[in-house]
Write a protein that holds these residues in place. Structure first.
Motif, PDB file in Angstrom:
ATOM      1  N   GLU A   8       8.936   8.738 -14.745  1.00 19.62           N
ATOM      2  CA  GLU A   8       8.610   8.538 -16.270  1.00 19.62           C
ATOM      3  C   GLU A   8       9.764   8.802 -17.091  1.00 19.62           C
ATOM      4  O   GLU A   8      10.694   9.305 -16.857  1.00 19.62           O
ATOM      5  N   ILE A  63      11.276   9.272 -21.023  1.00 24.60           N
ATOM      6  CA  ILE A  63      11.060   9.303 -22.497  1.00 24.60           C
ATOM      7  C   ILE A  63      12.323   9.061 -23.119  1.00 24.60           C
ATOM      8  O   ILE A  63      13.444   9.449 -22.816  1.00 24.60           O
ATOM      9  N   PHE A 110      14.695   9.541 -26.509  1.00 32.47           N
ATOM     10  CA  PHE A 110      15.113  10.326 -27.761  1.00 32.47           C
ATOM     11  C   PHE A 110      16.249   9.674 -28.411  1.00 32.47           C
ATOM     12  O   PHE A 110      16.789   9.042 -27.777  1.00 32.47           O
ATOM     13  N   PHE A 122      13.646  23.285 -17.960  1.00 34.76           N
ATOM     14  CA  PHE A 122      13.772  21.917 -17.042  1.00 34.76           C
ATOM     15  C   PHE A 122      15.410  21.846 -16.949  1.00 34.76           C
ATOM     16  O   PHE A 122      16.186  22.008 -17.926  1.00 34.76           O
ATOM     17  N   MET A 165      10.027  19.159  -9.457  1.00 36.50           N
ATOM     18  CA  MET A 165       9.347  20.239  -9.359  1.00 36.50           C
ATOM     19  C   MET A 165       8.371  20.493  -8.233  1.00 36.50           C
ATOM     20  O   MET A 165       7.855  19.417  -7.771  1.00 36.50           O
ATOM     21  N   VAL A 172       5.873  17.774  -8.639  1.00 35.59           N
ATOM     22  CA  VAL A 172       5.623  16.795  -9.898  1.00 35.59           C
ATOM     23  C   VAL A 172       7.137  15.887  -9.964  1.00 35.59           C
ATOM     24  O   VAL A 172       7.984  16.782 -10.082  1.00 35.59           O
ATOM     25  N   MET A 190      11.820  13.417 -14.349  1.00 37.02           N
ATOM     26  CA  MET A 190      11.600  12.427 -15.401  1.00 37.02           C
ATOM     27  C   MET A 190      13.116  11.988 -15.924  1.00 37.02           C
ATOM     28  O   MET A 190      13.797  12.554 -15.543  1.00 37.02           O
ATOM     29  N   LEU A 229      14.980  11.545 -18.817  1.00 33.53           N
ATOM     30  CA  LEU A 229      15.334  11.769 -20.295  1.00 33.53           C
ATOM     31  C   LEU A 229      16.406  10.786 -20.731  1.00 33.53           C
ATOM     32  O   LEU A 229      17.350  11.094 -20.363  1.00 33.53           O
TER      33      LEU A 229
END
Lengths: 548, 249
Positions: free
Chosen positions: A7, A9, A11, A139, A159, A172, A175, A177
């Protein structure tokens, strides 16, 4: 294991590391452009969990960043009142060295504050969050995302992996970033900063970085012995003349004493153990008298950069930059790096805002601004002091420090750090084995009981995060030539030689990675740099409590 | 179905607790705090039930200082829908907690309350039982398995000599054993979403509940582990010592 779909994300700005430089950068960015979407990640289970320092803070950068900090419950309540510096010729004697402020202004601590850098960072994080910075402890940035030679962000680790790397029941996936710019604030010897230096040749044309390891204990002492604001430093015994290091001892807070020992990692004798040296120096009367009757409540260790001016790498690359001790802004003679770290974070923030405006891929303006800043000036002034110790030995270098300081470092020469720390070790057969005393469990302690105080936690069945690049070298180099120095320099007992008397297979190295307190010394000092430190699962590692 | 999951903020289980030098309590200043692991199990179970479309709403409640918001956010990052924080600076004992929870149960009217069987700080193991008694509800304690059907809960309980399977009529209070499940990691996007979920804060004094502490902590002492150990060279020597020195056999 194949590539996993991750996934993403996005910023505006991503900051890797929640220490003084990363948090200061985040705060400054929000002060300048409140609308920026800023994410800060931290591998510790909470902000401050992996922070270790003395600490005496020079409040210059803080005054600039948060001018009204005194009215905002900043945890800096003990100002320096009295200071002493001792040279220890042997295990009993001490010589008080007068600190002449006019000669050695860097040694003068009037106006500075003693505290816990972990608590200070927790406070900075609350300031950052109040400004809208998204802070995510637990993280760990495990890898870089690089596209078309530009850093696009980092991957936060998976994780729930099993020991063999397979996906456990609570797996999990990590991701991506992503950000327009990524600020690396990992502290000394950051694992991603190391990759960046290699990938972008950031160390080309500068001296190798040289390091130290600081080993710290927190004590609570009887009220009758406590003297708020008293600080003392020592050098000399138990180290020999050519080994750099010394102790600190600060009275602060509610009957707390921060005690610790820094050893230059350019030491030559593979038999040396920074941990045992720290235990041994406590038995000297000038230190013992402060701690006796108290109780030890905390333990920690962390490597620090000592190379200073000569070792500062190129600071920027497409998509990001290095700040704080990841770049190496510690002022060694001052024994301080918090203010320079914070200042570098603030300068980075200002530079990033400019780079954003002109859409510059490589925020080079930061390099330029650092060169023009007080950070550079102060590191330039003291540039010859640490290398003088490596060159001349402690006694002569102490005299040299006086001279060099008198002219504020204006001598026309610059000493260099010629070798990396790992190349300095001499074969064990040529060195004397120190005779370390056994712990008495009152003043001096074992490694095991010390690590216990770090509140360490690594989920048992995660993959080992310390790996040998070439396992065969361990036997031929580490064991045969240097007699397994990792079993001594590691302050947490991660490395252990087992099956020493097994004649068929021979001795083996066992890596107890669940003991690792993330000091990074092995990544630095392993003779062939064969040990590679990677981030374990986020939230793993020590949980240093308040006061540390 | 609607469920209330009460959660408690305790010293993190990785921290070695430090007794204050005056023996008045455990040092929590600057110490890492987390959600009680038993409560984490309860949150996880509620979230799994929601994923199976059995539960429709999960409300998490905590009582304590304002910092307890962090565990409510963690619970919401795991999947809880909304949080309620009852703020107070005073220590609340099990009976008081049960009274406060009763207030919210009557207000929110959940089908059941799911909570840790005990908190890892004081190991009281009482709040769930008191709450069930106060509400006049059925109780299933120490559960390691939960199956819900219309108006019923079938629970497997961990008891001394094995497992006991009970069927309860809802509403009920259910308290969880750690064996019930393995709590999930909160992912970063879910942590971000949780920061936007509703969290209501009420002061304890505004609830109008009469609370008096009936327990007093006299002192707290550190466990002393300074027992001497020796290695014996044979089984006979061990038996001899157990018989004649320790006089335990």
């Amino acid at each position: 294991m194949g590539e996993v779909a991750r996934e993403q994300i996005e910023f505006d700005i991503l900051i890797v590391g929640g220490g003084p430089s990363g948090l200061s950068a985040a705060i400054r960015l929000k002060q300048l452009v409140p609308s920026l979407d800023i994410c800060l990640i931290e591998k510790g289970s909470e902000i401050g969990a992996h922070i270790v320092s003395g600490v005496i803070i020079e409040p210059t950068a803080l005054d600039e960043l948060i001018p009204d900090w005194r009215y905002k419950d900043a945890p800096l309540n003990t100002s320096v009142q009295h200071e002493a510096m001792f040279y220890l010729p042997n295990e009993l004697k001490s010589i008080n060295i007068p600190i002449i402020k006019s000669i050695m202004p860097q040694m003068n601590n009037a106006g500075n504050y003693i505290g816990s850098l972990g608590d200070f960072c927790r406070w900075l994080a609350s300031e950052a969050e109040a400004l809208g910075v998204q802070v995510f402890p637990g993280f760990a940035g495990s890898d870089l995302i690089v596209e078309q030679d530009q850093v696009m962000g980092v991957i936060v680790g998976d994780m729930g992996l099993e020991k063999d790397g397979s996906q456990g029941s609570s797996y999990v996936p990590g991701m991506e970033l992503r950000a327009k710019y990524t600020l690396f604030a990992e502290g000394c010897r950051g694992s991603l900063s190391k990759k960046l230096m290699q990938r972008y040749n950031l160390r080309q044309g500068v001296d190798p970085q040289t390091y130290g390891i600081g080993v710290k204990e927190l004590w609570e002492i009887p009220q009758s012995k406590f003297s708020a604001g008293y600080i003392q430093h020592s050098f000399g015994w138990p180290l020999d003349d050519k080994t750099y290091g010394g102790s600190w001892l600060y009275h602060f807070g509610n009957n707390f004493v921060s005690f610790g020992f820094v050893l230059g990692l350019d030491y030559e004798n593979p038999w040396l153990s920074p941990f045992e040296e720290m235990q041994r120096v406590k038995t000297h009367p000038v230190i013992r008298k402060h701690l006796e009757g108290g109780r030890r409540i905390g333990y920690a260790a962390r490597a620090l950069s000592e190379g200073g001016y000569q070792s500062i790498p190129k600071l920027t690359f497409p998509g990001g930059l290095l700040i704080g001790d990841a770049a190496g802004f510690l002022n060694v003679p001052k024994i301080k790096g918090t203010h320079t770290s914070m200042k570098s974070g603030m300068i980075a923030a200002e530079s990033i805002v400019e780079a954003l405006n002109i859409k510059q891929k490589d925020p080079m303006i930061y390099q330029f601004r650092i060169r023009k800043s007080c950070v550079y000036d102060e590191l330039y002034q003291v540039r010859n002091i640490r290398p003088a110790f490596a060159k001349f030995g402690t006694k002569i270098a102490t005299l040299y420090t006086g001279l060099d300081s008198m002219v504020r470092g204006k001598f026309p020469w610059t000493f260099h750090h010629c070798l990396a720390d790992n190349d300095k070790l001499k074969p064990a057969s040529l060195c004397l084995k120190p005779d370390y005393p056994k712990p008495d469990d009152k003043l001096t302690f074992s490694r095991e009981s010390s690590v216990f105080l770090t509140n360490i936690d690594h989920r048992d069945d995660q993959p080992v995060h310390l790996k040998l690049k070439n396992p065969a070298i361990w036997k031929t180099v580490n064991l045969d030539i240097f007699k397994a120095p990792e079993t001594r320099y590691c302050p947490a007992g991660v490395y252990e030689v087992i099956d020493e008397h097994n004649e068929d297979q021979g001795p083996k190295l066992q890596i107890n990675s669940q003991n690792c307190i993330h000091c990074k010394t092995c990544d630095i000092k392993d003779p062939t740099q064969n040990i590679n430190w990677e981030t374990p699962e986020g939230g793993s590692g020590p949980n240093y409590s308040g006061g540390m | 179905m609607k469920v209330i999951v009460p959660v408690k903020r305790v010293v993190d289980s990785n921290i070695k607790p430090l007794v204050k030098s005056d023996g008045s309590g455990i040092e929590i200043n600057g110490v890492k705090m987390s959600m009680n692991p038993f409560d984490e199990t309860a949150v996880e179970e509620a979230v799994q039930l929601k994923e199976k479309n059995i539960v429709t709403e999960i409300i998490v409640i905590s009582i304590g200082e304002i910092k307890c918001q962090d565990i409510l956010r963690t619970a919401m990052a795991m999947g809880a829908d909304r949080g309620i924080l009852v703020t107070t600076d005073q220590a609340v004992e099990s009976l008081s907690v049960a009274k406060i929870l009763k207030h919210f149960v009557e207000k929110e009217k959940p089908d059941f309350v799911l909570m840790g069987k005990q908190a890892s700080d004081d190991d009281m193991n009482a709040t769930g039982q008191i709450l069930a008694a106060k509400l006049g509800w059925a109780q299933g304690t120490f559960i390691s398995k939960l199956e819900l059907s219309e108006g019923k809960a079938k629970v497997t309980r961990e008891i001394d000599d094995g497992q006991e399977i009970l069927e309860l009529t809802l509403p009920a209070v259910l308290t969880t054993d750690l064996r019930l499940n393995e709590p999930r990691y909160a992912s970063l996007p879910n942590i971000m979403k949780a920061r936007k979920k509703p969290l209501e804060t009420v002061a304890l004094t505004d609830l109008g509940i009469d609370l008096k502490n009936s327990l007093e902590i006299v002192s707290i002492k550190e466990f002393s582990s300074s027992r001497e150990s020796i290695i014996v060279d044979s089984v006979d020597a061990l038996l001899d010592k157990l018989k004649n020195e320790a006089k335990v056999i």
